[in-house]
Design a protein around this motif. Structure first.
Motif, PDB file in Angstrom:
ATOM      1  N   MET A   1      -4.774  17.271  -1.108  1.00  0.00           N
ATOM      2  CA  MET A   1      -3.448  17.645  -0.562  1.00  0.00           C
ATOM      3  C   MET A   1      -2.827  19.132  -0.874  1.00  0.00           C
ATOM      4  O   MET A   1      -2.592  19.416  -1.755  1.00  0.00           O
ATOM      5  N   ASN A   2      -2.442  19.473   0.409  1.00  0.00           N
ATOM      6  CA  ASN A   2      -1.751  21.087   0.480  1.00  0.00           C
ATOM      7  C   ASN A   2      -2.526  22.048  -0.620  1.00  0.00           C
ATOM      8  O   ASN A   2      -2.162  22.621  -1.203  1.00  0.00           O
ATOM      9  N   GLY A   3      -4.032  21.849  -0.503  1.00  0.00           N
ATOM     10  CA  GLY A   3      -4.829  22.993  -1.191  1.00  0.00           C
ATOM     11  C   GLY A   3      -4.964  22.341  -2.640  1.00  0.00           C
ATOM     12  O   GLY A   3      -5.584  23.176  -3.158  1.00  0.00           O
TER      13      GLY A   3
ATOM     14  N   LEU B   1       0.810  -1.244   0.189  1.00  0.00           N
ATOM     15  CA  LEU B   1      -0.029  -0.091  -0.054  1.00  0.00           C
ATOM     16  C   LEU B   1       1.036   1.127   0.065  1.00  0.00           C
ATOM     17  O   LEU B   1       1.901   1.347   0.630  1.00  0.00           O
ATOM     18  N   LEU B   2       0.571   2.171  -0.910  1.00  0.00           N
ATOM     19  CA  LEU B   2       0.875   3.526  -0.817  1.00  0.00           C
ATOM     20  C   LEU B   2      -0.128   4.356  -0.147  1.00  0.00           C
ATOM     21  O   LEU B   2      -1.213   4.374  -0.563  1.00  0.00           O
ATOM     22  N   ILE B   3       0.428   5.143   0.991  1.00  0.00           N
ATOM     23  CA  ILE B   3      -0.737   5.974   1.672  1.00  0.00           C
ATOM     24  C   ILE B   3      -0.170   7.529   1.182  1.00  0.00           C
ATOM     25  O   ILE B   3       0.867   7.832   1.183  1.00  0.00           O
ATOM     26  N   ALA B   4      -1.182   8.291   0.548  1.00  0.00           N
ATOM     27  CA  ALA B   4      -0.879   9.669  -0.014  1.00  0.00           C
ATOM     28  C   ALA B   4      -1.937  10.313   0.783  1.00  0.00           C
ATOM     29  O   ALA B   4      -2.929  10.401   0.681  1.00  0.00           O
ATOM     30  N   GLU B   5      -1.288  11.202   1.649  1.00  0.00           N
ATOM     31  CA  GLU B   5      -2.129  12.010   2.863  1.00  0.00           C
ATOM     32  C   GLU B   5      -0.958  13.155   3.183  1.00  0.00           C
ATOM     33  O   GLU B   5      -0.036  13.028   3.650  1.00  0.00           O
ATOM     34  N   ASP B   6      -1.552  14.238   3.318  1.00  0.00           N
ATOM     35  CA  ASP B   6      -0.621  15.470   3.657  1.00  0.00           C
ATOM     36  C   ASP B   6      -0.560  15.713   4.977  1.00  0.00           C
ATOM     37  O   ASP B   6       0.397  16.288   5.495  1.00  0.00           O
TER      38      ASP B   6
ATOM     39  N   ALA C   1       3.232  12.917   0.778  1.00  0.00           N
ATOM     40  CA  ALA C   1       2.641  14.078   1.409  1.00  0.00           C
ATOM     41  C   ALA C   1       2.072  15.132   0.672  1.00  0.00           C
ATOM     42  O   ALA C   1       1.479  15.930   0.880  1.00  0.00           O
ATOM     43  N   ASP C   2       2.092  14.670  -0.853  1.00  0.00           N
ATOM     44  CA  ASP C   2       1.631  15.708  -1.786  1.00  0.00           C
ATOM     45  C   ASP C   2       1.416  14.909  -3.136  1.00  0.00           C
ATOM     46  O   ASP C   2       1.716  13.722  -3.327  1.00  0.00           O
ATOM     47  N   CYS C   3       0.714  15.687  -4.086  1.00  0.00           N
ATOM     48  CA  CYS C   3       0.296  15.225  -5.476  1.00  0.00           C
ATOM     49  C   CYS C   3       1.548  14.601  -6.091  1.00  0.00           C
ATOM     50  O   CYS C   3       1.602  13.465  -6.581  1.00  0.00           O
ATOM     51  N   GLU C   4       2.561  15.332  -6.151  1.00  0.00           N
ATOM     52  CA  GLU C   4       3.788  15.076  -6.955  1.00  0.00           C
ATOM     53  C   GLU C   4       4.532  13.715  -6.658  1.00  0.00           C
ATOM     54  O   GLU C   4       4.614  12.944  -7.119  1.00  0.00           O
ATOM     55  N   GLN C   5       4.368  13.657  -4.988  1.00  0.00           N
ATOM     56  CA  GLN C   5       5.122  12.477  -4.494  1.00  0.00           C
ATOM     57  C   GLN C   5       4.305  11.256  -4.753  1.00  0.00           C
ATOM     58  O   GLN C   5       4.834  10.026  -5.029  1.00  0.00           O
ATOM     59  N   ALA C   6       3.059  11.308  -4.685  1.00  0.00           N
ATOM     60  CA  ALA C   6       1.974  10.251  -4.890  1.00  0.00           C
ATOM     61  C   ALA C   6       2.256   9.703  -6.233  1.00  0.00           C
ATOM     62  O   ALA C   6       2.238   8.467  -6.541  1.00  0.00           O
TER      63      ALA C   6
END
Length: 230
Positions: A78-80, A26-31, A55-60
């Motif tokens: 994430m982050n607005g 699992l990858l958790i994408a959450e800021d 922690a942001d869209c780019e990392q996800a």
């Protein structure tokens, strides 16, 4: 337990569950670090291995495309920034990865857009541990992770009378505002993006609703999605 501040937490191997069977990666994408930490604790011992945290869209996007993951649990904002482009990019470049949206809202427009982009399910952040684990398992098995209630709402939406776009004259600025409404932005965020007052945005939205014969911004967002505005 994995650290909530870690990024890529393990390499491509160690896929076996000590209890037998295979771990779901699992990858958790959450800021929010606290939310990531809570999910790590919640999913411990469930057969789900958290291999990456973004922690942001780019990392996800980067981790989903570069790491060996089965499922992405994706915060919708994430982050607005809305995370719809994340769904689109991952599904285009790595369609085998399952995506479960994880949102504080059960807004029908958000659910519809996520589904249309290829999301495999939609979880509210109030979901229980069992509901989250069950949705992850269903997604990996190729079964729908959309709940019966969500499917009922989609069915009712399809039954609703579609507003025909022909003959409707929205101004360019109204179209731009409508696209941002469909992306999930608030009036304040739209005003900031276009460097106008909040009252101006409200007036645009009022005109949009009147021209399209709609009742609220949710209906406007759905109309925009169904008619390719955005």
């Amino acid at each position: 337990m994995p650290s909530p501040t870690s990024d890529v937490l393990s390499p491509r191997f160690a896929h076996n569950d000590p209890k037998g069977g295979n771990l779901i990666r699992l990858l958790i994408a959450e800021d929010e670090p606290v939310a990531r930490f809570g999910l790590c604790g919640m999913l411990a011992g469930t057969g789900v291995e958290i291999v990456c945290q973004a922690a942001d869209c780019e990392q996800a996007i980067r981790y989903a495309l570069s790491c060996d993951v089965d499922v992405v649990l994706l915060d919708l904002r994430m982050n607005g920034k809305p995370a719809f482009p994340v769904i689109e990019r991952i599904k285009r470049e790595k369609p085998g990865v399952r995506i479960l949206v994880f949102s504080a809202s059960d807004n029908l427009a958000d659910m519809t857009q996520a589904r249309d982009l290829g999301a495999d399910g939609y979880l509210c952040k109030t979901s229980s541990r069992d509901e989250i684990v069950r949705a992850i398992q269903k997604a990996v098995e190729g079964r729908t992770a959309w709940t019966r209630e969500q499917r009922r709402r989609f069915k009712n939406l399809l039954k609703a009378r579609a507003v025909e776009p022909a003959g409707i004259a929205l101004t360019p600025q109204e179209l731009r505002v409508l696209a941002q409404v469909a992306a999930g932005l608030t009036n304040e965020e739209i005003a900031e993006q276009f460097a106008v007052s909040i009252e101006t945005v409200k007036q645009h939205l009022k005109h949009i609703l009147a021209k399209l014969h709609l009742e609220d911004r949710t209906q406007a967002a759905i109309w925009a999605i169904r008619n390719g505005v955005g």
